[in-house]
Design an enzyme around this catalytic site. Structure first.
Site, PDB file in Angstrom:
ATOM      1  CB  CYS A 122     -16.816 -12.103   2.774  1.00 44.22           C
ATOM      2  SG  CYS A 122     -16.725 -13.224   1.416  1.00 44.22           S
ATOM      3  CB  THR A 129     -28.849  -7.525   9.407  1.00 40.92           C
ATOM      4  OG1 THR A 129     -27.945  -7.181   8.348  1.00 40.92           O
ATOM      5  CG2 THR A 129     -28.638  -8.961   9.820  1.00 40.92           C
ATOM      6  CB  ALA A 138     -30.075   4.789   8.824  1.00 38.53           C
ATOM      7  CG  HIS A 139     -25.225   1.851   6.780  1.00 47.44           C
ATOM      8  ND1 HIS A 139     -24.206   1.381   6.010  1.00 47.44           N
ATOM      9  CD2 HIS A 139     -25.944   0.764   7.144  1.00 47.44           C
ATOM     10  CE1 HIS A 139     -24.300   0.055   5.916  1.00 47.44           C
ATOM     11  NE2 HIS A 139     -25.352  -0.337   6.599  1.00 47.44           N
TER      12      HIS A 139
END
Ligand code: PMP
Length: 363
Positions: free
Chosen positions: A310, A69, A186-187
């Site tokens: 969401c 993000t 990364a996740h």
């Protein structure tokens, strides 16, 4: 338990966990010049090499961030191009920083329309950054990144690619694809949450998004998340090493889709006729809400998500399916299955049994 939600977050390997723990023990600040600080610095720089190798570039081009993000925000808000043109199926962290009248439409299969991109570029001139993701997180549909980058460059624009869902699943070489800025999280590849990277092409710079420190060569302020970065480095190496074996996951998703269609002929698999990343299937079970499917599967120990979950966990309308022209009534019956290397044929069989049973109950 069967975990079928790798596009939301992928499980970490023992080596990733070991690296995170070791980095917690190496408590130094990587900006400190003493030995303890230098140990932390080494850890960050080793991880930087691994992340660079994952996208075919060199370490100095990697800026560690708090995740994709932030990387998307930095790419699009801090480069020297004031206008963003983005495909309509991008992650909200791209869509919310781009104007609605500068969206590139997609085909019914979910592929970015390159001619529409060229038209948009003609109208907007060269002060543009184009953002097209490598593979969509909901449908798994692979986007024409190389061609989009060529068209962007021909118009004098910069090209950004959110490559989050492509890592470890399809080859992604920034130079070969002509990508100026790439985003990674990364996740999604088995690393820790809260860490990612913006990777720049050789010689390209952006303003920092996070100001207030000289870290990351003045490109991202704030003490580095050393344990997160250490885990990211190992996850990046593992993703790169494992990618040639992705056929195993493709095989599993193939079995799932064939059995799903055989058990429920009216099921709809989105993007079925175009190239998709090997692990993802977005399937609608007509007349059965995604929420009902998710809850029933969860009770049976199978984790899937709705096409569009969401952040509240509620099932919203999927902007991806809407962009593909899918009717709301069908879209709200779509679930996303995203597999990983640890899934098995037995788990897929169990999924089909529970899922197809829901259709029988509804009819
Ligand atoms: N881009 C894509 C394509 C994603 O799937 C996600 C995660 N859902 C993000 C960006 C955001 O990643 P992060 O969680 O690291 O902020």
């Amino acid at each position: 338990m069967a975990y079928f939600d790798h596009n939301a977050s992928a499980p970490s390997s023992p080596k990733v966990r070991e690296a995170v723990t070791a980095a917690l023990c190496d408590y130094g600040n990587p900006s400190s010049v003493h030995a303890v600080g230098r140990a932390a610095r080494n850890c960050v720089e080793e991880a930087r090499e691994e992340v660079a190798a994952l996208v075919g570039t060199t370490a100095e081009n990697v800026i560690f961030t708090s995740g994709a993000t932030e990387a998307n925000n930095q790419a699009l808000r801090c480069c020297d191009r004031p206008q963003v043109v983005a495909s309509a199926i991008e992650h909200p962290s791209v869509l919310e920083v781009s104007p609605e009248d500068a969206r590139i439409p997609v085909s019914a299969d979910g592929v970015t329309d390159l001619d529409a991109l060229s038209e948009l570029l003609k109208r907007r001139g060269p002060f543009v950054v184009v953002s097209v993701m490598a593979a969509n997180n909901e449908s798994g549909v692979i986007q024409p990144v190389k061609d989009a980058a060529e068209r962007a460059h021909a118009a004098g624009a910069l090209f950004h690619c959110d490559a989050v869902q492509a890592m470890g699943r399809i080859p992604f070489d920034m130079k070969r694809l002509g990508v100026d800025m790439a985003t990674i999280s990364a996740h999604k590849l088995g690393g820790p949450k809260g860490v990612g990277a913006l990777v720049l092409a050789d010689g390209l710079e952006t303003e920092p998004f996070m100001r207030g420190g000289g870290q990351e060569r003045k490109r991202r302020g704030g003490t580095e998340n050393v344990p997160g970065i250490a885990g990211f480095g190992v996850a990046a190496r593992e993703a790169r090493e494992r990618r040639p074996s992705i056929g195993w996951v493709a095989n599993l998703i193939g079995i799932l889709e064939r059995h799903a269609e055989a058990a429920v002929p009216e099921a709809v698999i989105f993007g079925e006729d175009v190239p998709r990343i090997a692990n993802t299937s977005l399937i609608a079970l007509p007349d059965v809400d995604a929420e009902t499917q998710i809850m029933a599967l969860d009770l049976a120990g199978i984790s899937v998500s709705a096409g569009a979950a969401c952040s509240s966990g509620k099932v919203g309308e999927s902007h991806v399916l809407a962009a593909m022209g899918v009717k709301k009534e069908l879209g709200r019956c779509a679930i996303r299955i995203s597999l990983g290397f640890e899934n098995t044929v037995e788990e897929v069989d169990k999924f089909i049994e529970i899922w197809s049973g829901l259709k029988k109950k509804a009819s």
